[in-house]
Design a protein around this motif. Structure first.
Motif, PDB file in Angstrom:
ATOM      1  N   VAL A 150       0.849  -1.196   0.000  1.00  0.00           N
ATOM      2  CA  VAL A 150       0.000   0.000   0.000  1.00  0.00           C
ATOM      3  C   VAL A 150       0.886   1.247   0.000  1.00  0.00           C
ATOM      4  N   LYS A 151       0.656   2.128  -0.960  1.00  0.00           N
ATOM      5  CA  LYS A 151       1.448   3.349  -1.087  1.00  0.00           C
ATOM      6  C   LYS A 151       0.529   4.570  -1.084  1.00  0.00           C
ATOM      7  N   LEU A 152       0.839   5.514  -0.193  1.00  0.00           N
ATOM      8  CA  LEU A 152       0.103   6.776  -0.129  1.00  0.00           C
ATOM      9  C   LEU A 152       1.094   7.920  -0.268  1.00  0.00           C
ATOM     10  N   SER A 153       0.744   8.917  -1.061  1.00  0.00           N
ATOM     11  CA  SER A 153       1.559  10.123  -1.076  1.00  0.00           C
ATOM     12  C   SER A 153       1.401  10.813   0.273  1.00  0.00           C
ATOM     13  N   LYS A 154       2.371  11.615   0.633  1.00  0.00           N
ATOM     14  CA  LYS A 154       2.375  12.207   1.979  1.00  0.00           C
ATOM     15  C   LYS A 154       1.201  13.145   2.220  1.00  0.00           C
ATOM     16  N   ASP A 155       0.615  13.657   1.145  1.00  0.00           N
ATOM     17  CA  ASP A 155      -0.504  14.601   1.288  1.00  0.00           C
ATOM     18  C   ASP A 155      -1.846  13.977   0.952  1.00  0.00           C
ATOM     19  N   ALA A 156      -1.899  12.658   0.791  1.00  0.00           N
ATOM     20  CA  ALA A 156      -3.135  12.005   0.341  1.00  0.00           C
ATOM     21  C   ALA A 156      -4.265  12.164   1.347  1.00  0.00           C
ATOM     22  N   ILE A 157      -3.990  11.954   2.622  1.00  0.00           N
ATOM     23  CA  ILE A 157      -5.035  12.025   3.641  1.00  0.00           C
ATOM     24  C   ILE A 157      -5.597  13.445   3.742  1.00  0.00           C
ATOM     25  N   THR A 212     -12.410  19.625 -11.852  1.00  0.00           N
ATOM     26  CA  THR A 212     -11.235  19.953 -11.046  1.00  0.00           C
ATOM     27  C   THR A 212     -11.555  19.750  -9.565  1.00  0.00           C
ATOM     28  N   GLY A 213     -10.638  19.084  -8.860  1.00  0.00           N
ATOM     29  CA  GLY A 213     -10.837  18.848  -7.438  1.00  0.00           C
ATOM     30  C   GLY A 213     -11.629  17.595  -7.116  1.00  0.00           C
ATOM     31  N   VAL A 215      -6.222  10.628  -6.541  1.00  0.00           N
ATOM     32  CA  VAL A 215      -6.468   9.462  -7.393  1.00  0.00           C
ATOM     33  C   VAL A 215      -6.225   8.207  -6.566  1.00  0.00           C
ATOM     34  N   ILE A 216      -7.255   7.377  -6.440  1.00  0.00           N
ATOM     35  CA  ILE A 216      -7.130   6.052  -5.841  1.00  0.00           C
ATOM     36  C   ILE A 216      -7.027   5.070  -7.004  1.00  0.00           C
ATOM     37  N   GLY A 217      -5.834   4.590  -7.275  1.00  0.00           N
ATOM     38  CA  GLY A 217      -5.591   3.751  -8.449  1.00  0.00           C
ATOM     39  C   GLY A 217      -5.261   2.320  -8.071  1.00  0.00           C
ATOM     40  N   GLN A 224       3.240  10.872 -10.293  1.00  0.00           N
ATOM     41  CA  GLN A 224       2.409  12.056 -10.512  1.00  0.00           C
ATOM     42  C   GLN A 224       2.571  13.077  -9.383  1.00  0.00           C
ATOM     43  N   PRO A 225       2.383  14.362  -9.721  1.00  0.00           N
ATOM     44  CA  PRO A 225       2.537  15.422  -8.713  1.00  0.00           C
ATOM     45  C   PRO A 225       1.280  15.661  -7.890  1.00  0.00           C
ATOM     46  N   ILE A 226       0.301  14.774  -8.004  1.00  0.00           N
ATOM     47  CA  ILE A 226      -0.953  14.947  -7.266  1.00  0.00           C
ATOM     48  C   ILE A 226      -1.068  13.851  -6.199  1.00  0.00           C
ATOM     49  N   PRO A 227      -1.894  14.051  -5.168  1.00  0.00           N
ATOM     50  CA  PRO A 227      -2.060  13.037  -4.124  1.00  0.00           C
ATOM     51  C   PRO A 227      -2.612  11.728  -4.691  1.00  0.00           C
ATOM     52  N   PHE A 228      -2.140  10.618  -4.156  1.00  0.00           N
ATOM     53  CA  PHE A 228      -2.573   9.314  -4.657  1.00  0.00           C
ATOM     54  C   PHE A 228      -2.558   8.275  -3.549  1.00  0.00           C
TER      55      PHE A 228
END
Length: 369
Positions: free
Chosen positions: A202-209, A279-280, A309-311, A329-333
């Protein structure tokens, strides 16, 4: 640094990746690295060719290949017949690895059968553990005794409901460095698939939450790839949050990864619809790898800007590649590396995030609105 004459320490510094001189010497013993020439003082001397070879070994190892696989890959010549032979060898080794995984899974299941028992089962569990020490399994009578022990332990399931939280507390690795919401999300994903080993993938970007909570609180749109994912969402909470759900491939007959993948490729309208994402929004992909690939491309081209994005698509070639694209990607995931995925896991991830924002209402009156 003279790349034409490197000591073993200079070689490891040039390659990086956690390589140590001891590992290099081990690779020499295995034949992965050729033996280097020696200096008059008997020091090993390496060339740029050795640096490149070791970098390839490190890269393949980081991708999950075992050392014996790496050696065969590096030694193969580019001729078609040799490549075909290599593929046959790797397929044989893959089957052997899968057999080992199956055996380990059986061991893990046996341990989970003991460690996962809740407090109500402790007395019976203690008796089973004590008897296991004395058990003789060389005879059919012994094997029957083992079955009786498990039957005695399993009899406790009729006395109370399963305490999932208590079982997970014993089985999950240490997650204390993660936030409470992250711990809950990972626990829910494990419960959704019944596989504790999922945690490491399981991988989450640091800003996902933070990004998900902000978007959900702002009544963001939820976009899923197919109706099966939409059906698994916690619509009770989503309605109370004011978050509408939109299905990208909104054909009710499409229920599997195969159907979703073909539909997305065959009908341009789904690709055009993807380009128009709000957007958003929060995007939840549980089946079609190509949908996630297209989303990553659209993000790169600044055509869409989702909040999260939950991929978690399913697949054996495109899905892992799509997830690797998402990680860049530069967006939360939020994703699960490798081939594992599915609509239930993807929906579970979103549901865990939603649950952190709102208590589940006792009233379902919104259904009549």
């Amino acid at each position: 640094m003279n790349t034409g004459c490197l000591t073993i320490k200079e070689l490891t510094d040039a390659v990086g990746g956690g390589i140590t001189p001891r590992m290099v010497r081990h690779y020499h013993q295995l034949g992965l690295l050729p033996q280097p020439v020696r200096s008059p003082s008997n020091y090993r001397l390496y060339t740029e060719k050795d640096v490149i070879r070791l970098q390839r070994i490190v890269a393949l190892k980081q991708q999950g290949f075992q050392l014996n696989h790496i050696q065969q890959i590096l030694e193969v010549e580019p001729e078609a017949d040799t490549t075909k032979t290599l593929m046959a060898q790797l397929q044989k080794q893959y089957r052997a690895v899968m057999q080992q995984i199956s055996q380990l899974r059986q061991t893990a299941s046996a341990l989970e059968g003991l460690l996962g028992r809740d407090q109500h089962c402790q007395n019976t569990q203690a008796e089973v553990l004590a008897q296991l020490k004395l058990l003789e399994v060389e005879t059919q009578t012994g094997l029957g005794g083992l079955e009786q022990l498990w039957s005695g332990l399993d009899a406790e399931i009729h006395t109370h409901p399963e305490a999932f939280a208590e079982s997970l507390q014993r089985l999950l690795p240490d997650l204390s460095e993660r936030s409470e919401i992250e711990q809950h999300l990972i626990s829910q994903l494990v419960l959704a698939c019944g596989d504790v080993s999922l945690v490491s993938f399981v991988k989450l970007s640091k800003d996902a939450i933070a990004a998900s909570r902000q978007a959900l609180s702002a009544n963001c749109q939820i976009v899923v790839d197919i109706p099966t994912v939409a059906a698994a969402l916690d619509n009770t909470r989503l309605v109370h949050l004011g978050c509408p759900v939109e299905t990208l491939i909104d054909n009710p007959h499409i229920t599997t990864a195969t159907e979703a993948e073909l539909a997305f490729w065959e009908q341009q309208k789904w690709r055009e619809k993807l380009q128009q994402l709000t957007t958003g929004c929060i995007v939840v992909i549980g089946y079609a790898p190509s949908v996630l690939v297209e989303i990553c491309e659209a993000i790169n081209n600044q055509q869409i800007q989702p909040a999260l994005v939950i991929g978690m698509p399913i697949g054996f070639s495109h899905a892992p590649a799509a997830k690797r694209l998402l990680l860049q990607q530069p967006i939360p995931f939020i994703t699960v590396e490798g081939t594992v995925g599915g609509g239930l896991l993807a929906a579970t991830a979103l549901n865990a995030l939603v649950e952190s924002l709102i208590e589940k209402p006792d009233c379902h009156c919104y259904l009549s609105r």
